[in-house]
Design a protein around this motif. Structure first.
Motif, PDB file in Angstrom:
ATOM      1  N   LYS A 140      -7.475  -5.198   0.706  1.00  0.00           N
ATOM      2  CA  LYS A 140      -8.089  -5.296   1.982  1.00  0.00           C
ATOM      3  C   LYS A 140      -7.527  -3.852   2.381  1.00  0.00           C
ATOM      4  CE  LYS A 140      -8.467 -10.085   3.054  1.00  0.00           C
ATOM      5  NZ  LYS A 140      -7.834 -11.318   3.931  1.00  0.00           N
ATOM      6  N   VAL A 141      -6.389  -3.757   2.493  1.00  0.00           N
ATOM      7  CA  VAL A 141      -5.503  -2.357   3.051  1.00  0.00           C
ATOM      8  C   VAL A 141      -6.155  -1.294   2.229  1.00  0.00           C
ATOM      9  CG1 VAL A 141      -3.511  -1.178   3.002  1.00  0.00           C
ATOM     10  CG2 VAL A 141      -3.674  -3.672   3.695  1.00  0.00           C
ATOM     11  N   THR A 164     -11.704   3.668   4.298  1.00  0.00           N
ATOM     12  CA  THR A 164     -12.556   3.769   5.352  1.00  0.00           C
ATOM     13  C   THR A 164     -12.186   4.720   6.396  1.00  0.00           C
ATOM     14  OG1 THR A 164     -13.580   1.586   4.915  1.00  0.00           O
ATOM     15  CG2 THR A 164     -14.141   2.518   6.852  1.00  0.00           C
ATOM     16  N   ALA A 165     -11.059   4.815   6.790  1.00  0.00           N
ATOM     17  CA  ALA A 165     -10.322   5.539   7.786  1.00  0.00           C
ATOM     18  C   ALA A 165     -10.316   6.828   7.297  1.00  0.00           C
ATOM     19  CB  ALA A 165      -8.885   5.128   8.183  1.00  0.00           C
ATOM     20  N   SER A 166     -10.123   7.290   6.203  1.00  0.00           N
ATOM     21  CA  SER A 166     -10.076   8.587   5.733  1.00  0.00           C
ATOM     22  C   SER A 166     -11.414   9.102   5.727  1.00  0.00           C
ATOM     23  CB  SER A 166      -9.551   8.596   4.116  1.00  0.00           C
ATOM     24  OG  SER A 166     -10.464   8.362   3.429  1.00  0.00           O
ATOM     25  N   VAL A 184      -3.971  -1.287  11.644  1.00  0.00           N
ATOM     26  CA  VAL A 184      -4.222  -2.329  11.448  1.00  0.00           C
ATOM     27  C   VAL A 184      -3.815  -2.634   9.858  1.00  0.00           C
ATOM     28  CG1 VAL A 184      -5.959  -4.331  11.049  1.00  0.00           C
ATOM     29  CG2 VAL A 184      -6.007  -2.791  13.027  1.00  0.00           C
ATOM     30  N   ALA A 185      -4.151  -1.811   9.170  1.00  0.00           N
ATOM     31  CA  ALA A 185      -3.777  -1.800   7.572  1.00  0.00           C
ATOM     32  C   ALA A 185      -2.179  -1.754   7.307  1.00  0.00           C
ATOM     33  CB  ALA A 185      -4.624  -0.692   6.935  1.00  0.00           C
ATOM     34  N   LYS A 208       3.359  -7.355   7.084  1.00  0.00           N
ATOM     35  CA  LYS A 208       3.485  -8.705   7.018  1.00  0.00           C
ATOM     36  C   LYS A 208       3.665  -9.187   5.592  1.00  0.00           C
ATOM     37  CE  LYS A 208       0.545  -9.783  11.060  1.00  0.00           C
ATOM     38  NZ  LYS A 208      -0.492 -10.176  11.640  1.00  0.00           N
ATOM     39  N   LEU A 209       3.556  -8.403   4.767  1.00  0.00           N
ATOM     40  CA  LEU A 209       3.689  -8.957   3.137  1.00  0.00           C
ATOM     41  C   LEU A 209       5.206  -8.906   2.900  1.00  0.00           C
ATOM     42  CD1 LEU A 209       1.052  -6.823   1.129  1.00  0.00           C
ATOM     43  CD2 LEU A 209       0.944  -8.962   1.876  1.00  0.00           C
TER      44      LEU A 209
END
Length: 280
Positions: free
Chosen positions: A32-33, A39-41, A79-80, A86-87
């Motif tokens: 997901k990250v 997509t951000a790039s 968000v990523a 959190k991992l």
């Protein structure tokens, strides 16, 4: 493509290390990250390149403006990074943080070109790694870490992603000259118009050295872009680009040979064929 490669690598590693190919929840988070960073790039790229279209549709920049596009990309990255934090795995955090460093460095590298001919191609490949392949390579390494793989297997996964990523960019640069805008969903020869010399042009320089001063002035004078396109099509620049991409894919496949047999391993091998033969 990127999350698919990440998930397949994770399952192939799990089969190799633990004799099962179940996907760990932490590995799914990496997939997901990976896609969120990509997509951000793209959002940021369209601002930097002043692109009006993306895959044949109006770009976010065209539709919503530069400010909203930049903020949307920044939000997606934040968000990523939150998901990554959190991992609670510092090694994985360091590995994927390298991707962001590489993306920025790659953009700066894209703004210039080496004057020395023998440095020009290595500069191009290094830029291609940082802008495209680093995300795939480091994502593959991250899921290998989470799967409990040793350093050797981690490096094999990294090198697979690195070589597939470079091949993907080489084919992208090939299609910029060989495909029509209707097929690829974006304008062709866009890199030339932005002043960038990619693999087909650099290979064409061997037959047409008069391209070199145009590269150094970033195709800024009238007629430069059209002449460069003509030189590429009159040389074997496109064939050499496709050959180099194929060599990188073969090297990627060789990185998988020591992994235990699995359907995921076969799928990773099959992906290299799709990378080479894609038409958009």
């Amino acid at each position: 493509m990127r999350p698919v490669i990440t998930v397949l690598t994770a399952r192939a590693v799990n089969e190799h290390v633990c004799k099962h190919h179940r996907l760990l929840s932490s590995q799914l988070e990496i997939a997901k990250v990976t896609e969120m960073i990509h997509t951000a790039s793209l959002l940021h790229d369209d601002v930097l390149d002043m692109a009006d279209t993306r895959r044949g549709k109006p770009s976010a920049t065209q539709r919503y403006g530069q400010r909203k596009s930049v903020m949307a990309g920044n939000y997606m990255l934040s968000v990523a990074l939150m998901m990554l934090g959190k991992l609670d795995n510092p090694e994985v955090t360091v590995v994927l943080s390298q991707v962001l460093t590489d993306l920025v460095q790659g953009e700066f590298m894209q703004l210039g070109s080496k004057e020395k001919e023998d440095e020009r191609f290595s500069h191009y490949l290094d830029k291609s790694f940082k802008k495209t392949a680093s995300l795939i390579a480091n994502s593959c390494q991250a899921v290998a870490i989470l799967g409990g793989a040793d350093k050797m297997v981690q490096q094999m996964c990294y090198q697979y992603g690195r070589n597939v990523g470079i091949a993907f960019q080489l084919v992208d640069d090939f299609l910029d000259f060989a495909a029509s805008s209707n097929v690829v969903g974006k304008p062709t020869a866009v890199d030339l118009r932005l002043g960038m010399a990619t693999a087909p042009v650099l290979f064409a320089c061997e037959k047409f050295p008069e391209l070199i001063p145009m590269i150094l002035r970033r195709f800024s004078e009238p007629g430069d872009v059209e002449f460069a396109m003509e030189c590429v099509h009159r040389s074997d620049g496109l064939q050499q680009t496709k050959l180099l991409a194929t060599q990188h894919c073969l090297h990627a496949i060789s990185m998988l040979q020591q992994l235990a047999p699995s359907q995921e391993k076969l799928a990773l091998i099959a992906i290299t064929d799709r990378v080479i033969n894609r038409i958009k």
